[in-house]
Scaffold this motif. Sequence first.
Motif, PDB file in Angstrom:
ATOM      1  N   GLN A 242      14.391  37.321  78.029  1.00  0.00           N
ATOM      2  CA  GLN A 242      13.343  37.114  77.529  1.00  0.00           C
ATOM      3  C   GLN A 242      11.993  38.255  78.423  1.00  0.00           C
ATOM      4  OE1 GLN A 242      13.490  37.983  74.397  1.00  0.00           O
ATOM      5  NE2 GLN A 242      10.650  39.925  74.868  1.00  0.00           N
ATOM      6  N   LYS A 245      13.341  41.496  80.483  1.00  0.00           N
ATOM      7  CA  LYS A 245      13.514  42.453  79.976  1.00  0.00           C
ATOM      8  C   LYS A 245      11.931  43.413  79.743  1.00  0.00           C
ATOM      9  CE  LYS A 245      14.591  40.299  75.314  1.00  0.00           C
ATOM     10  NZ  LYS A 245      15.085  41.199  74.230  1.00  0.00           N
ATOM     11  N   HIS A 499       8.789  32.973  66.465  1.00  0.00           N
ATOM     12  CA  HIS A 499       9.526  34.197  66.927  1.00  0.00           C
ATOM     13  C   HIS A 499       9.710  33.035  68.684  1.00  0.00           C
ATOM     14  CE1 HIS A 499      12.907  36.570  67.964  1.00  0.00           C
ATOM     15  NE2 HIS A 499      12.012  37.048  69.143  1.00  0.00           N
ATOM     16  N   HIS A 500       8.496  33.535  69.116  1.00  0.00           N
ATOM     17  CA  HIS A 500       8.912  33.702  70.513  1.00  0.00           C
ATOM     18  C   HIS A 500       7.201  33.913  70.868  1.00  0.00           C
ATOM     19  CE1 HIS A 500       9.263  37.620  71.997  1.00  0.00           C
ATOM     20  NE2 HIS A 500      10.660  37.188  72.068  1.00  0.00           N
ATOM     21  N   ARG A 540       6.422  43.786  71.094  1.00  0.00           N
ATOM     22  CA  ARG A 540       5.812  42.411  72.169  1.00  0.00           C
ATOM     23  C   ARG A 540       4.289  42.277  71.886  1.00  0.00           C
ATOM     24  NH1 ARG A 540      10.702  39.943  71.597  1.00  0.00           N
ATOM     25  NH2 ARG A 540      12.327  41.666  72.621  1.00  0.00           N
TER      26      ARG A 540
HETATM   27  N1  ASP Z   1      14.887  36.812  73.425  1.00  0.00           N
HETATM   28  C1  ASP Z   1      14.864  36.834  71.864  1.00  0.00           C
HETATM   29  C2  ASP Z   1      15.351  35.745  71.370  1.00  0.00           C
HETATM   30  O1  ASP Z   1      16.653  35.730  72.226  1.00  0.00           O
HETATM   31  C3  ASP Z   1      15.072  37.834  70.941  1.00  0.00           C
HETATM   32  C4  ASP Z   1      14.113  39.096  71.087  1.00  0.00           C
HETATM   33  O2  ASP Z   1      12.830  38.367  70.733  1.00  0.00           O
HETATM   34  O3  ASP Z   1      14.481  40.579  71.861  1.00  0.00           O
HETATM   35  O4  ASP Z   1      15.613  35.745  70.348  1.00  0.00           O
END
Ligand code: ASP
Length: 652
Positions: A242, A245, A499-500, A540
Amino acid sequence: MFCWLNRLYRGLSSPTGRTTQLIWGSLSRSLVLSSRRRIPEFSSFVARTNTCGELRSSHLGQEVTLFGWIQYRRQNTFLVLRDFHGLIQLVIPQDESAASVKKILCEAPVESVVRVSGTVISRPPGQENPKMPTGEIEIKVKTAELLNSCKKLPFEIKDFVKKTEALRLQYRYLDLRSFQMQYNLRLRSQMVMKMREYLCNLHGFVDIETPTLFKKTPGGAKEFVVPSREPGKFYSLPQSPQQFKQLLMVGGLDRYFQVARCYRDEGSRPDRQPEFTQIDIEMSFVDQTGIQSLIEGLLQYSWPRDKDPVVVPFPSMTFAEALATYGTDKPDTRFGMKIVDISDVFRNTEVRFLQDVLSKPKGTVKAIRIPEGAKYLKRKDIESIRKVAADHFNQEVLPVFLKASRHWNSPVAEFILEKQSLELIRLMELQEEDVILLTAGEHRKACSLLGKLRLECADLLEARGVVLRDPALFSFLWVVDFPLFLPKEENPGELESAHHPFTAPHPSDIQLLYTEPEKVRSQHYDLVLNGSEIGGGSIRIHDAELQRYILATLLKEDVKLLSHLLQALDYGAPPHGGIALGLDRLICLVTGAPSIRDVIAFPKSFRGYDLMSNAPDSIPPEELKPYHIRVSWPADSEAEKSSLDHPHHPES
Ligand code: ASP
């Protein structure tokens, strides 16, 4: 066995014929040409002339050299040879002059590896085997060489499915010889190849590797820790690329993709592995619909042609609707049995516990309809359904039958008034033999329970022969408009990212971040296939201030740990977003494999062990010294230590 390999290769590539052109004018031209290759050259660079599985009547009269494993032998006259491509029957020569060839072929144990040369001949009339793709012909063997003899096997290759999974994992290299494993791994390789083509050649993505030695960062899943030689310092294996990228977008790479290995120390679950693979994607200057169209195109392009085609665009459902109608954020939309809110039917009920629930502010009454449930569900099924509700949800669930004679365990039935009954029939479109499962409680809890029971009942009905979920059907669904935060499970007073923490809020909800953050929707989307989450991503946050506020103030994370990312956002980070597809789960669903372990060459067992090599394994104390680590043995350490001396795993 149908000629699966040819079908696989034909199905997955464009039908423009094989190219043997070796010198290509330009990189892009060569990539296009190689992608058009129809059936690969399976016998290049080796001494065989053909594969076992490819021979047909069109090869009659040809002198061939084959390499393969002995599948079985019949009456010392016929031998069936197998390679990755299929089976071929060999005729063992019986004449004196070929005594040595006969000896080799008659004495070599099953699964030994041999090289044979001979002529392709027709099988005598009446002896053709229409079930074998090579069944019209056989090989009249002239020479044979035993390349390696096989010891007695722990299981028969062709019976592998009947063996316990622990045994299959212990002897994975033998299990891999089975048709099913060969098919799964080859289909996986083909799909990934098509994905690369689509992303890199058709849409300009760059395949970039990111580190797997990283550091522990806040949020998300538990990470595996890797010791370093510096006292007290550890790497972490990334749970996904994450941060990298996103940093690649700051670096101006614009479109990144990677077949990325990810690691999560999350304990065992049937569809999880401690290490797994994502198709990881990130793009600059994109919005949610851009990512969704990209993924729809990617799946359509890479989808095996022998499966029903992927229909795009995929339908979309909000998180709130998914929860209210299916009780989950990953609804299986292949069948109905949706959750219906029947609170209004019972506003004036006599039934005490319904009254109690409805008098509370978030109290609801909800139900699902089990079509022909009275016919298919047994009394013990209803009991086990009620037990699931009580044990896992601490909730009461009541079966309601339309026919008065069938109201087992339905204490409310007699209290349901005629008018309510008619209203229920109308709202839930009830038929004679249907059963409804009714529950009452707080919206979210009632929905989760009925969502779980919906799946349990589907399994029960299918076990009784009802077809609810067509195995050939692939039902994709986008789930969107998730909340940005959820209450923490262990401490509902605090928030955690749904999510994150890098997910951007919905543009129209930004102000709520400072007043009612729990109400903020996010730009997070999940992709669901047949009730499994196969991907997730988000647009993001590219504004350092906003990111800092969310991390520090709302999530109470230590922002110092993420200073590299926060700093990067300050140096002209472009707006960006992305997604990751869970490759193992996707391939598992495409192949219809019973477990994700069946689409991974060397998976870990359910408990996270490698049963073949016995990993994780102990390390002698002196080898731990450079890492400044000492094992602190638990109280019953003697038992632990001796189990390390004589490793045995509960699954083996
Ligand atoms: N990195 C995130 C996950 O592994 C996916 C993303 O948000 O692109 O769930």
